[in-house]
Structure formats: structure tokens, C-alpha cells
Design a protein around this motif. Structure first.
Motif, PDB file in Angstrom:
ATOM      1  N   ASN A   1       0.425  -1.395  -0.521  1.00  0.00           N
ATOM      2  CA  ASN A   1       0.150  -0.255   0.007  1.00  0.00           C
ATOM      3  C   ASN A   1       1.200   1.192  -0.167  1.00  0.00           C
ATOM      4  O   ASN A   1       0.586   2.348  -0.864  1.00  0.00           O
ATOM      5  N   VAL A   2       2.142   1.298   0.776  1.00  0.00           N
ATOM      6  CA  VAL A   2       2.656   2.539   0.685  1.00  0.00           C
ATOM      7  C   VAL A   2       3.462   2.287  -0.176  1.00  0.00           C
ATOM      8  O   VAL A   2       3.680   3.082  -1.260  1.00  0.00           O
ATOM      9  N   GLY A   3       4.066   1.632  -0.601  1.00  0.00           N
ATOM     10  CA  GLY A   3       4.799   1.615  -2.327  1.00  0.00           C
ATOM     11  C   GLY A   3       4.070   1.998  -3.259  1.00  0.00           C
ATOM     12  O   GLY A   3       4.238   2.894  -4.803  1.00  0.00           O
ATOM     13  N   GLY A   4       2.409   1.726  -3.270  1.00  0.00           N
ATOM     14  CA  GLY A   4       1.657   2.348  -4.036  1.00  0.00           C
ATOM     15  C   GLY A   4       1.328   3.940  -4.395  1.00  0.00           C
ATOM     16  O   GLY A   4       1.014   4.824  -4.799  1.00  0.00           O
ATOM     17  N   ILE A   5       1.413   4.103  -3.249  1.00  0.00           N
ATOM     18  CA  ILE A   5       1.367   5.493  -2.121  1.00  0.00           C
ATOM     19  C   ILE A   5       2.862   6.461  -3.743  1.00  0.00           C
ATOM     20  O   ILE A   5       2.397   7.993  -3.724  1.00  0.00           O
ATOM     21  N   ILE A   6       3.703   5.649  -3.036  1.00  0.00           N
ATOM     22  CA  ILE A   6       5.152   6.504  -3.449  1.00  0.00           C
ATOM     23  C   ILE A   6       5.010   6.254  -4.885  1.00  0.00           C
ATOM     24  O   ILE A   6       5.452   7.392  -5.741  1.00  0.00           O
ATOM     25  N   ARG A   7       4.656   5.509  -5.216  1.00  0.00           N
ATOM     26  CA  ARG A   7       4.790   4.919  -6.981  1.00  0.00           C
ATOM     27  C   ARG A   7       3.650   5.921  -7.823  1.00  0.00           C
ATOM     28  O   ARG A   7       4.318   6.828  -8.343  1.00  0.00           O
ATOM     29  N   LYS A   8       2.798   6.292  -7.535  1.00  0.00           N
ATOM     30  CA  LYS A   8       2.104   7.458  -8.043  1.00  0.00           C
ATOM     31  C   LYS A   8       2.737   9.236  -7.703  1.00  0.00           C
ATOM     32  O   LYS A   8       2.936  10.122  -8.490  1.00  0.00           O
ATOM     33  N   ALA A   9       2.881   9.258  -6.151  1.00  0.00           N
ATOM     34  CA  ALA A   9       3.897  10.112  -6.257  1.00  0.00           C
ATOM     35  C   ALA A   9       4.854  10.743  -7.515  1.00  0.00           C
ATOM     36  O   ALA A   9       5.226  11.370  -8.161  1.00  0.00           O
ATOM     37  N   LEU A  10       5.780   9.363  -8.301  1.00  0.00           N
ATOM     38  CA  LEU A  10       6.831   8.872  -8.837  1.00  0.00           C
ATOM     39  C   LEU A  10       6.359   9.497 -10.055  1.00  0.00           C
ATOM     40  O   LEU A  10       7.572   9.661 -11.493  1.00  0.00           O
ATOM     41  N   SER A  11       4.855   9.124 -10.491  1.00  0.00           N
ATOM     42  CA  SER A  11       4.654   9.854 -11.585  1.00  0.00           C
ATOM     43  C   SER A  11       4.180  10.883 -12.493  1.00  0.00           C
ATOM     44  O   SER A  11       3.740  11.438 -13.021  1.00  0.00           O
TER      45      SER A  11
END
Ligand SMILES: C[S@@+](CC[C@H](N)C(=O)[O-])C[C@H]1O[C@@H](n2cnc3c(N)ncnc32)[C@H](O)[C@@H]1O
Length: 194
Positions: free
Chosen positions: A81-91
Motif C-alpha cells: 500500500n505504501v509502495g503504491g502511494i510512492i509510485r503515484k507520487a513518482l508519476s
């Protein structure tokens, strides 16, 4: 307030595969665990905590994340879940100013010196290292501390020099060399006792 800054030497700076956090994402699993241990208690979030992450991996470093406990919504403590939130920020496209990605989560183009310059205006910078002074001797005297930690690699020599330039002190949480997220748990434990 309490804050943590984790330096991800290999953590990638573009959207990554959530099924390979520890591999092709550049040990993003460490970053996710550090964020979770900084923010979460049982069934809740520490609203008085901010987490900063410096991502130095390919292909577009440096990028910085800011996660504000008082603003976070819809975050669960598991790595995926945390990874998904970081992933979105990196887009998102980034520049020097913090840009919001999801509630309480911001991303910007900042290097270590820029981050430390900004954060040292608000926080007392404390570098976590095995050979520092015992946290038990100083925990209750810290005012608005921000703890700087390395990832599995630690801090590169030039980054450590910079941190030491801004740090008020070097603090140890154990005689053993621990994983970064374990250090965060101990810091919270010691500060919560004050
Ligand atoms: C896995 S350790 C890094 C190990 C790396 N091989 C090194 O030598 O720096 C990750 C980070 O946790 C922090 N750390 C680990 N053990 C610690 C301790 N006993 N006291 C304070 N900080 C510690 C340091 O900031 C370190 O960079």
C-alpha cells in the motif's frame, strides 16, 4: 513534532513494479517499512510526525517525498500500500516546490543539501549512527527532532559530511547495527517514554 529523513541510495525515481519492491525498485521495501514505522500505531496514525525520503536511484534523481501525518488519508501500513502511494507520487512531474500527490503526500526535486537547509529551519537535525551518544541520555531533551537515517548502504561519505554539517548531534539506539525501520521503532519508543 517529530520527523525522519531516510536516504534511499538506490530507490528508483520513476513508477516501479509493486511486485519487486526489494529488487528492481532499488530496495523500496526499506523505504516503505520506514514510512510505515514512522507513521503508524495500532489502528491509527501519529499525527505529529512527518517523514521525508530522499530517492537517489535511476533514472531521474534526486527526488524527495514528504509525508505529513496530520494530513494523510487512505494509507495502510503494509509495504504494498505504501509502495503504491510512492509510485503515484513518482508519476508526477516535479520541480523545486512541493507538489501534492495524494492527501498528505508531496513530491519535489530536492537534493540532500536543499532538504537539510529547508528542514533545519524547522527541526533540530539528529544523525542516527551506531557510534553516537546513547539515545536514553538525550531523548527527553530533544525539541522538534528530525532523525536522519541511511538505507541498507548507509550514507555515502559526501552525504554524511553534509548531514554532520547540519546535525546538532549523532545518536545511537543500540550497540548493534540495526535495520533502518528498527531504529525508527526504537526512537519512537524512547521519545514516547519522556
Ligand atoms: C542497515 S543500517 C546501514 C548499514 C550500512 N552497512 C552502514 O554501515 O552504514 C541503516 C541505517 O540505520 C541507522 N542505524 C543502524 N544501526 C544504528 C544504531 N545502532 N544506532 C543508530 N542508528 C543506527 C544508520 O542511520 C544507518 O545508516
Amino acid at each position: 513534532m517529530r520527523a525522519f529523513l531516510i536516504v534511499g541510495n538506490k530507490a528508483v525515481t520513476k513508477p516501479f513494479n509493486l511486485n519487486d519492491l526489494a529488487g528492481s525498485a532499488g530496495r523500496m521495501d526499506i523505504i516503505c517499512r520506514c514510512i510505515a514505522q514512522s507513521l503508524f500505531v495500532s489502528h491509527g496514525i501519529r499525527r505529529d510526525v512527518e517523514v521525508y525520503v530522499l530517492l537517489l536511484g535511476s533514472p531521474d534523481p534526486p527526488k524527495a517525498l514528504k509525508i505529513v501525518g496530520s494530513e494523510v488519508r487512505y494509507m495502510a501500513p503494509d509495504e504494498r500500500n505504501v509502495g503504491g502511494i510512492i509510485r503515484k507520487a513518482l508519476s508526477l512531474d516535479v520541480d523545486k516546490d512541493w507538489r501534492i500527490s495524494s492527501p498528505g503526500v508531496y513530491v519535489a526535486r530536492k537534493n540532500l543539501e536543499e532538504l537539510l537547509e529547508e528542514l533545519s529551519r524547522v527541526y533540530e537535525i539528529v544523525y542516527l549512527r551506531e557510534d553516537g551518544v546513547d539515545i536514553r541520555d538525550v531523548a527527553c531533551d530533544l525539541k522538534n527532532p528530525l532523525f536522519v537515517l541511511g538505507d541498507h548502504i548507509g550514507l555515502k561519505e559526501e552525504d554524511e559530511r553534509l548531514v554532520l554539517k547540519y546535525a546538532k548531534m549523532v545518536v545511537s539506539v543500540s550497540k548493534l547495527s540495526l535495520q533502518a525501520d528498527q531504529c525508527i521503532v526504537i526512537v519512537h519508543y524512547e521519545l514516547d517514554r519522556c
